[in-house]
Write an enzyme that holds these catalytic residues in place. Sequence first.
Site, PDB file in Angstrom:
ATOM      1  N   ARG A 273       0.811  -1.220   0.000  1.00 52.73           N
ATOM      2  CA  ARG A 273       0.000   0.000   0.000  1.00 52.73           C
ATOM      3  C   ARG A 273       0.845   1.272   0.000  1.00 52.73           C
ATOM      4  O   ARG A 273       0.598   2.200  -0.751  1.00 52.73           O
ATOM      5  CB  ARG A 273      -0.893  -0.021   1.251  1.00 52.73           C
ATOM      6  CG  ARG A 273      -1.890   1.111   1.326  1.00 52.73           C
ATOM      7  CD  ARG A 273      -2.610   1.097   2.683  1.00 52.73           C
ATOM      8  NE  ARG A 273      -2.989  -0.220   3.120  1.00 52.73           N
ATOM      9  CZ  ARG A 273      -4.134  -0.824   2.807  1.00 52.73           C
ATOM     10  NH1 ARG A 273      -5.018  -0.215   2.060  1.00 52.73           N
ATOM     11  NH2 ARG A 273      -4.390  -2.038   3.249  1.00 52.73           N
ATOM     12  N   CYS A 344     -25.463  -3.826  -9.442  1.00 54.86           N
ATOM     13  CA  CYS A 344     -26.731  -4.264  -8.886  1.00 54.86           C
ATOM     14  C   CYS A 344     -26.572  -4.826  -7.467  1.00 54.86           C
ATOM     15  O   CYS A 344     -26.778  -6.010  -7.237  1.00 54.86           O
ATOM     16  CB  CYS A 344     -27.326  -5.308  -9.820  1.00 54.86           C
ATOM     17  SG  CYS A 344     -29.003  -5.708  -9.396  1.00 54.86           S
TER      18      CYS A 344
HETATM   19  N1  LLP Z   1       3.429  -9.140   2.640  1.00 56.35           N
HETATM   20  C1  LLP Z   1       2.485 -10.072   2.768  1.00 56.35           C
HETATM   21  C2  LLP Z   1       2.851 -11.445   3.076  1.00 56.35           C
HETATM   22  C3  LLP Z   1       1.135  -9.708   2.631  1.00 56.35           C
HETATM   23  O1  LLP Z   1       0.186 -10.627   2.777  1.00 56.35           O
HETATM   24  C4  LLP Z   1       0.790  -8.375   2.321  1.00 56.35           C
HETATM   25  C5  LLP Z   1      -0.612  -7.964   2.142  1.00 56.35           C
HETATM   26  C6  LLP Z   1       1.829  -7.437   2.166  1.00 56.35           C
HETATM   27  C7  LLP Z   1       3.143  -7.854   2.347  1.00 56.35           C
HETATM   28  C8  LLP Z   1       1.600  -5.987   1.831  1.00 56.35           C
HETATM   29  O2  LLP Z   1       0.815  -5.341   2.763  1.00 56.35           O
HETATM   30  P1  LLP Z   1       0.605  -3.739   2.678  1.00 56.35           P
HETATM   31  O3  LLP Z   1       1.932  -3.092   2.900  1.00 56.35           O
HETATM   32  O4  LLP Z   1       0.055  -3.453   1.338  1.00 56.35           O
HETATM   33  O5  LLP Z   1      -0.365  -3.435   3.754  1.00 56.35           O
HETATM   34  N2  LLP Z   1      -6.926  -5.857   0.129  1.00 56.35           N
HETATM   35  C9  LLP Z   1      -6.656  -5.235   1.410  1.00 56.35           C
HETATM   36  C10 LLP Z   1      -5.226  -5.451   1.856  1.00 56.35           C
HETATM   37  C11 LLP Z   1      -4.830  -6.904   1.859  1.00 56.35           C
HETATM   38  C12 LLP Z   1      -3.385  -7.113   2.195  1.00 56.35           C
HETATM   39  C13 LLP Z   1      -2.962  -8.511   1.981  1.00 56.35           C
HETATM   40  N3  LLP Z   1      -1.588  -8.761   2.267  1.00 56.35           N
HETATM   41  C14 LLP Z   1      -7.009  -3.753   1.318  1.00 56.35           C
HETATM   42  O6  LLP Z   1      -7.468  -3.307   0.269  1.00 56.35           O
HETATM   43  O7  LLP Z   1      -6.871  -3.026   2.305  1.00 56.35           O
END
Ligand code: LLP
Length: 414
Positions: A273, A344
């Site tokens: 993110r 929908c």
């Molecule tokens: N590493 C692993 C093993 C992960 O499972 C994830 C995210 C990341 C790194 C990166 O995380 P970040 O820095 O992006 O928070 N769809 C959800 C977020 C799901 C994250 C899944 N794993 C949302 O839209 O908030």
Amino acid sequence: MESFVNEVNFFEGNNPEDIAAKFGTPVYVYNERILRHRIRKVAGAIKNYPYRANFSIKANSNLEILKIALEEGINCDAMSIGEVKLLEHAGFPAERIFFVPNNVADEELKYAIDHKIMVSLDSLSQLERFGVLNPGGKCAVRINPGVGAGHSDSVVTAGKNTKFAVEEKDVPELKKVAEKHMIKIVGLNQHIGSLFMEPKPYIDAARNFLRIARQFEGLEFVDFGGGFGIPYHKLSGEKEFDMDLLTEELEKVIAEFEKDYGGNILYKSEPGRYVVADSAVILGRVHAVKESYEKRYVGTDIGQNVLVRPTLYGSWHDVEVLREGKPVLPSSGTRVVSVTGNICESGDIIAKERELPIIGEGDLICVLDAGAYGYSMCSPYNSRPRPAEVMIGEDGSVRCIRKAETFEDLIRLF
Ligand code: LLP
């Protein structure tokens, strides 16, 4: 701040109406300057120890973005062989890819082994399978440090309620399985969850994680995971995640660890993110405005098929209103409305009962912070082809980085 797009000159002098006319709406619009700035910030986070950031491409796997990541020199992590192949296609060599899967079939493990890509196993049974496929090989293991964090239960990936990783009490068993197949566990990784705005849970987890790491000899790397938040409420003044404070604290934890474990370790993180979220907005068109049972609805073409986060997690995305290409500021008057899509489902709401500038038909809606888990979670639900993605370059030029799908794409596999 009244307008993020104005404040950061998001459109780099382009009129968003021109972008909408050329590429249609909805459309994902990225800003290359912001993206590169973010990559550099995270890549240089830890300065006093050997360090590598791995961009977690599940947040955004557009090939053009991967190429920018490649050029900027950060590594990447992949969750599936699809992601591994995209990275290879973008030009990443094996040593810059870290495969961090969960519950994968032998074929996926085998692909990574054959392509000399470092794999992290996240259960005893997956380690056992890896050992059978690659006796004498090297791998990493994903550890659950017992501390989790995140914006919703479904994105907390450590602690007592998660399918991910191996808990501390299984370490002796892990070592036995590794020994049986003569596997060398050279790396440990963790990921506590997604989106926290304070460094504390990450630091607490890092401390536990390194305590567990002391039980392994000869580690070459440890990976603390991602999860760093970004301010989704920036229009109401929410502050940036304090990356400098996090690294300062993290370096103290590392110093303690190295006192008895020794050095020669590469430290890693896995931000998704943080790298991409605020480098993109979605532009959509208002096609209807109505009142129903005293509630006011603004109907747009930004449905949950285009951005699912609000529907799926109740996530907040700031929204701006653009008229004739310029932001309509809240100071010109506001009204409480729900901004909805064209899908929908009653949950198809981008912004629920939000106080926004007065919106009329034909206005453009600009949804902020859409670069992470935006397009990568799009779907063609209701048979709406996925939208285009365009990038505004540092020189202000606008280029298409993924075409919109067409009706032909909807029938291609029949
Ligand atoms: N590493 C692993 C093993 C992960 O499972 C994830 C995210 C990341 C790194 C990166 O995380 P970040 O820095 O992006 O928070 N769809 C959800 C977020 C799901 C994250 C899944 N794993 C949302 O839209 O908030």
